[in-house]
Design an enzyme around this catalytic site. Structure first.
Site, PDB file in Angstrom:
ATOM      1  N   GLU A 139       1.081  -1.607  -0.083  1.00 42.42           N
ATOM      2  CA  GLU A 139      -0.390  -0.437  -0.071  1.00 42.42           C
ATOM      3  C   GLU A 139       0.779   1.298   0.307  1.00 42.42           C
ATOM      4  O   GLU A 139       0.614   2.085   0.809  1.00 42.42           O
ATOM      5  CB  GLU A 139      -1.012  -0.300   1.215  1.00 42.42           C
ATOM      6  N   GLU A 180      -5.652  -8.577   1.157  1.00 43.81           N
ATOM      7  CA  GLU A 180      -6.306  -8.155   2.028  1.00 43.81           C
ATOM      8  C   GLU A 180      -7.549  -7.712   2.253  1.00 43.81           C
ATOM      9  O   GLU A 180      -8.292  -6.909   0.894  1.00 43.81           O
ATOM     10  CB  GLU A 180      -5.242  -7.009   2.738  1.00 43.81           C
TER      11      GLU A 180
END
Ligand code: FCB
Length: 497
Positions: free
Chosen positions: A223, A404
């Site tokens: 991320e 995720e």
């Protein structure tokens, strides 16, 4: 003033988080109605009986053979052992030890003590029936100061972990960087310094050569957007800066680091596959106006295309560049050849999906749906379908793994010691079903990792938010399967819902 400076970026997990399920700005019933029906009350975490309708319609869904059912964690969030075996300090050690930065002053010093209990945790994974485990390697365990000779004891820990996974028939998936930048590199400018991207590639090379024969899939940077936004715009993540100009410079260097690491894997001759791990947010106009549509397009540029286009198309999106302006630190930092490095061919795309974003004509965001305990997370399973089909449509049939997806619930053991997180079961079931529809519609989705295997240190939120399938009693470090873990084991066993 650019739209960028006016808009409210998705502020994740801010310390000012409101109570579970709180609705900040006008819950727009009309759009939300159907969707809200798929989210249980109390932020999706109550233990009321699950919805019959969806349960019935989803029952019987089967995933492709060999689908990689998994769970994910990251080093700083679970390992603890912050000062052991030669580990250096990371920006998260500094940040969490700075008064006022994390809820209750929590730190990752001990966390879930996974560094010492990894064997027990491996057994839990086997009991769950996991086929894939996504974890991250702590850079400061491998190079205490972020460069130079590797620390063998750090490498040995991950070797033991990877061997233990293979012994249990679980495929390792290793993330090279999940935010724990060595503090020494931060002291030299961190990701604002182009050299950090080079150091990252050197570190990656060390890890590839040490573990590469046993790790089939590598993820580069977890991320990058969260580092940019939370670390450099809002400042509620390490390193805690509030400097928008620096933030997008950091974005470029993170992307560069990604590309250099991909090149390092190829150069090492190690056979693993590699790709980026991006948190993608489907962006929707908050209303039917042309202004909202225009603002949403640019918002999508900052949230998604900045990262996707540079990797898969070799160019930053023009609208974002124009919005940043030619004099921005980022635009001035891009050198000839950088985009070629960033777009080095990857083998897969790792998608992390948590929430949609609704954008107004003024370029700010509004909440339309019930949130979870994390105020930034609106519950919208269909967003999983939208994100997966969108990346396949816009970027081609690159194999995808979901690395995720999950939610925090206020999990407390009942009188009999069991933890009834029915809301997590509904949430995951709805998101699995959306992923299944995406596969049916042609998305090459190969695996799915629930965030998270264990309750853990949720960054600035400390230990208060519990995201695990497995409950951790932080006093005794006892692990207990929540109801969702039992349910997930059955899903894996059936290979479907
Ligand atoms: C993701 C992070 C992960 C965890 C979850 C809840 O953005 O990658 O470490 O914090 O959110």
């Amino acid at each position: 003033m650019s739209l960028l400076t006016r808009r409210r970026l998705l502020r994740r997990a801010a310390l000012s988080a409101t109570a579970a399920g709180a609705v900040r700005t006008g819950l727009v019933g009309a759009t939300a109605a159907g969707i809200a029906a798929s989210a249980t009350a109390l932020g999706g975490c109550d233990s009321s009986p699950e919805r019959r309708t969806d349960q019935e319609s989803d029952a019987g869904l089967r995933f492709p053979p060999d689908f990689g059912w998994g769970a994910a964690t990251s080093a700083y969030q679970i390992e603890g052992a912050a000062k052991e075996d030669g580990r250096g300090e990371s920006v998260w050690d500094t940040f969490s030890h700075t008064p006022g930065r994390t809820r209750n002053g929590d730190t990752g010093d001990v966390a879930a003590d996974h560094y010492h209990r990894y064997a027990e945790d491996l057994d839990l994974m086997r009991e769950l029936g996991l086929r894939s485990y996504r974890f991250s390697i702590a850079w400061p365990r491998i190079q205490a100061d972020g460069s130079g000779r590797p620390n063998q004891r750090g490498l040995d820990f991950y070797r033991r972990l990877v061997d233990g996974l293979h012994e249990r028939g679980i495929a390792p998936m290793a993330t090279l960087f999940h935010w724990d930048l060595p503090q020494a590199l931060q002291d030299d400018g961190g990701w604002e310094n182009r050299d950090t991207a080079e150091r990252f590639a050197d570190y990656a090379d060390v890890v590839f050569r040490a573990l590469g024969d046993q790790v089939p899939v590598w993820l580069t940077i977890n991320e990058p957007k969260t580092v940019v936004q939370n670390g450099y715009i809002w400042g509620h993540h390490a390193p805690g800066h509030q400097d928008e100009a620096a933030a997008y410079l950091v974005a470029h260097h993170l992307q560069l680091g990604h590309g250099l690491a991909v090149q390092a894997l190829r150069a090492s001759g190690v056979s693993g596959r590699i790709g980026p791990a991006l948190n993608l947010h489907p962006c929707y106009p908050a209303d039917d106006t042309a202004e909202a549509a225009t603002a949403t397009r640019l918002y999508d540029g900052y949230e998604n295309r900045l990262y996707l286009d540079s990797i898969f198309k070799g160019a930053y999106p023009q609208d974002v560049l124009a919005d940043l302006g030619p004099d921005s630190r980022m635009v001035r930092a891009v050198r000839d050849g950088d985009l070629k490095i960033i777009s080095s061919p990857v083998d897969l795309l790792a998608v992390q999906y948590y929430t949609p974003i609704y954008v107004t004509g003024g370029g700010s965001t509004v909440q339309k749906l019930p949130t979870t305990e994390a105020e930034w997370q609106q519950i919208y399973p269909e967003g999983m379908y939208d994100v997966l089909t969108r990346v396949t449509r816009d970027y081609g049939p690159v194999p995808i793994t979901v690395t995720e997806n999950g939610l925090p619930c206020p999990d407390v053991p009942g009188p009999d010691g069991t933890i009834d997180d029915a809301g997590r079961v509904s949430f995951l079931r709805d998101h699995f079903a959306a992923a299944h529809r995406a596969i049916r519609d042609g998305v090459p989705l190969k695996s799915y990792h629930v965030w998270s295997l264990l309750d853990n240190f949720e960054w600035d939120q400390g230990f208060e938010q519990r995201w695990g399938l497995v409950y951790v009693d932080y006093r005794s470090q006892r692990r207990v399967f929540k109801r969702s873990a039992h349910w997930y084991r059955d899903v894996i066993h059936r290979n479907g819902l």
